[in-house]
Design an enzyme around this catalytic site. Structure first.
Site, PDB file in Angstrom:
ATOM      1  N   HIS A 120      69.493  25.350  43.750  1.00 34.41           N
ATOM      2  CA  HIS A 120      70.608  25.683  42.852  1.00 34.41           C
ATOM      3  C   HIS A 120      70.962  24.532  41.923  1.00 34.41           C
ATOM      4  CE1 HIS A 120      71.966  29.015  45.900  1.00 34.41           C
ATOM      5  NE2 HIS A 120      70.884  29.334  45.221  1.00 34.41           N
ATOM      6  N   CYS A 148      77.449  16.969  24.127  1.00 37.75           N
ATOM      7  CA  CYS A 148      76.098  16.422  24.025  1.00 37.75           C
ATOM      8  C   CYS A 148      76.084  15.240  23.044  1.00 37.75           C
ATOM      9  CB  CYS A 148      75.154  17.517  23.538  1.00 37.75           C
ATOM     10  SG  CYS A 148      73.475  16.933  23.272  1.00 37.75           S
ATOM     11  N   ASP A 216      78.586  29.639  63.309  1.00 35.21           N
ATOM     12  CA  ASP A 216      78.875  31.042  63.616  1.00 35.21           C
ATOM     13  C   ASP A 216      77.625  31.894  63.483  1.00 35.21           C
ATOM     14  OD1 ASP A 216      81.694  30.722  63.915  1.00 35.21           O
ATOM     15  OD2 ASP A 216      81.827  30.550  61.733  1.00 35.21           O
ATOM     16  N   ALA A 232      76.213  21.301  62.818  1.00 38.44           N
ATOM     17  CA  ALA A 232      74.882  20.787  62.488  1.00 38.44           C
ATOM     18  C   ALA A 232      74.762  19.306  62.845  1.00 38.44           C
ATOM     19  CB  ALA A 232      74.613  20.986  60.996  1.00 38.44           C
TER      20      ALA A 232
HETATM   21  P1  OAD Z   1      78.568  29.417  52.656  1.00 42.24           P
HETATM   22  O1  OAD Z   1      79.932  28.878  52.467  1.00 42.24           O
HETATM   23  O2  OAD Z   1      78.296  30.813  52.258  1.00 42.24           O
HETATM   24  O3  OAD Z   1      78.135  29.285  54.186  1.00 42.24           O
HETATM   25  C1  OAD Z   1      78.287  28.088  54.897  1.00 42.24           C
HETATM   26  C2  OAD Z   1      77.772  28.304  56.294  1.00 42.24           C
HETATM   27  O4  OAD Z   1      77.852  27.072  56.984  1.00 42.24           O
HETATM   28  C3  OAD Z   1      78.539  29.335  57.119  1.00 42.24           C
HETATM   29  O5  OAD Z   1      77.606  30.212  57.725  1.00 42.24           O
HETATM   30  C4  OAD Z   1      79.262  28.486  58.177  1.00 42.24           C
HETATM   31  O6  OAD Z   1      79.382  29.167  59.425  1.00 42.24           O
HETATM   32  C5  OAD Z   1      78.336  27.308  58.297  1.00 42.24           C
HETATM   33  N1  OAD Z   1      78.963  26.042  58.732  1.00 42.24           N
HETATM   34  C6  OAD Z   1      80.162  25.532  58.382  1.00 42.24           C
HETATM   35  N2  OAD Z   1      80.348  24.317  58.927  1.00 42.24           N
HETATM   36  C7  OAD Z   1      79.222  24.039  59.641  1.00 42.24           C
HETATM   37  C8  OAD Z   1      78.798  22.926  60.431  1.00 42.24           C
HETATM   38  N3  OAD Z   1      79.548  21.833  60.602  1.00 42.24           N
HETATM   39  N4  OAD Z   1      77.584  22.996  61.019  1.00 42.24           N
HETATM   40  C9  OAD Z   1      76.803  24.106  60.877  1.00 42.24           C
HETATM   41  N5  OAD Z   1      77.156  25.180  60.142  1.00 42.24           N
HETATM   42  C10 OAD Z   1      78.341  25.150  59.518  1.00 42.24           C
HETATM   43  O7  OAD Z   1      77.558  28.387  51.918  1.00 42.24           O
HETATM   44  P2  OAD Z   1      76.030  28.616  51.499  1.00 42.24           P
HETATM   45  O8  OAD Z   1      75.335  29.476  52.472  1.00 42.24           O
HETATM   46  O9  OAD Z   1      75.468  27.292  51.194  1.00 42.24           O
HETATM   47  O10 OAD Z   1      75.674  29.176  45.201  1.00 42.24           O
HETATM   48  O11 OAD Z   1      76.213  29.413  50.160  1.00 42.24           O
HETATM   49  C11 OAD Z   1      75.076  29.766  49.422  1.00 42.24           C
HETATM   50  C12 OAD Z   1      75.383  29.725  47.961  1.00 42.24           C
HETATM   51  O12 OAD Z   1      76.536  30.523  47.692  1.00 42.24           O
HETATM   52  C13 OAD Z   1      75.773  28.355  47.428  1.00 42.24           C
HETATM   53  O13 OAD Z   1      74.672  27.559  47.094  1.00 42.24           O
HETATM   54  C14 OAD Z   1      76.576  28.692  46.219  1.00 42.24           C
HETATM   55  C15 OAD Z   1      77.422  29.799  46.809  1.00 42.24           C
HETATM   56  O14 OAD Z   1      77.938  30.705  45.915  1.00 42.24           O
HETATM   57  C16 OAD Z   1      75.961  29.048  43.908  1.00 42.24           C
HETATM   58  O15 OAD Z   1      76.981  28.521  43.513  1.00 42.24           O
HETATM   59  C17 OAD Z   1      74.897  29.587  43.004  1.00 42.24           C
END
Ligand code: OAD
Length: 243
Positions: A120, A148, A216, A232
């Site tokens: 991303h 720019c 979760d 993690a």
């Molecule tokens: P999310 O906020 O959707 O998910 C975060 C995940 O991390 C969840 O499943 C939590 O349970 C988990 N989590 C939180 N704390 C944690 C910890 N300490 N250890 C392990 N797991 C933990 O974030 P992403 O999956 O990264 O995209 O989201 C994907 C994309 O959606 C992002 O890159 C962004 C967002 O919209 C764009 O902006 C294009």
């Protein structure tokens, strides 16, 4: 999490010659950065399309930059956590390794990871909305209306927004790394955003053992071989048997 699961996942990881990792915002949570969809996540109470889409930027670039500048400035205060360090250590141990991240914060690089695809993009970079200018500018406070230096058009954050294609090079490398994986490790992502999430379903087609590490249950927990629940920063050092 059962000890059996952890032990079996650890053996699979130890025996693998090719490991690919997919990370999401949960990996950086223990560094103090919000996730997107959690209770205090970035997407709570805001319109995603206002802040992270080309249309939102066209409508109100100042609002978008206000948000990205806050996120950029927050990066100066944070450091990689044990999860980032464990993944950098994994790269040193495994002959064929690749880390695919959805994160835009560059914390994996700060921890020493080298084989990285930023699916991303990154907020540490800016690019021009009109010409080919782009610039790496971490640790620099940008003005409220970044322009720019070559053509004076608006600069934009070097990230992929909703409705935009992923960079071809990034997605093709991610695809290649997924195909070659003997173990595919998924850490800290809700696995709801495609095409990143598709890689998780694609990995077993090529024989990979899929291990998930998450606080979760997620969309993919029932589809993976091992779903390890916890932070993690705690699970990954255990998985790698780091003292
Ligand atoms: P999310 O906020 O959707 O998910 C975060 C995940 O991390 C969840 O499943 C939590 O349970 C988990 N989590 C939180 N704390 C944690 C910890 N300490 N250890 C392990 N797991 C933990 O974030 P992403 O999956 O990264 O995209 O989201 C994907 C994309 O959606 C992002 O890159 C962004 C967002 O919209 C764009 O902006 C294009």
């Amino acid at each position: 999490m059962s000890t059996d699961n952890l032990d079996q996942a650890r053996s699979a990881l130890r025996e693998a010659n090719a490991v690919t990792v997919l990370t999401g915002a949960g990996v950086s949570a223990e560094s103090g950065l919000p996730t997107f969809r959690g209770p205090d996540g970035y997407w709570q109470g805001v319109s995603v399309m206002d802040l992270a889409s080309p249309q939102g930027f066209l409508r109100n670039p100042n609002r978008v930059w206000e948000w990205y500048n806050l996120r950029r400035n927050a990066l100066w205060q944070v450091r990689p956590n044990p999860a980032h360090h464990a993944l950098a250590e994994l790269e040193r141990r495994v002959p064929t390794f690749g880390l695919i991240t959805q994160n835009v914060d560059r914390l994996h690089q700060k921890a020493g990871s080298k084989q990285i695809v930023e699916l991303h993009g990154t907020i540490c970079m800016v690019r021009c909305t009109a010409c080919h200018y782009e610039q790496d500018c971490p640790n620099v406070e940008l003005p409220p209306e970044p322009r720019c230096p070559e053509c004076s058009a608006w600069l934009r954050p070097g990230v992929v927004w909703f409705g935009e294609m992923l960079p071809f090079e990034a997605i093709s490398k991610a695809d290649q790394w997924t195909r070659r994986a003997e173990v595919f490790l998924v850490v800290g992502t809700s696995a709801v955003v495609t095409p990143a999430a598709n890689l998780i379903y694609q990995a077993p087609d090529n024989g990979a053992t899929v291990i998930e590490v998450n606080l979760d249950a997620t969309e993919v927990s029932t589809a993976v071989d091992f779903s390890l629940r916890g932070k993690a920063g705690e699970i990954l050092p255990q998985l790698l048997a780091i003292e």
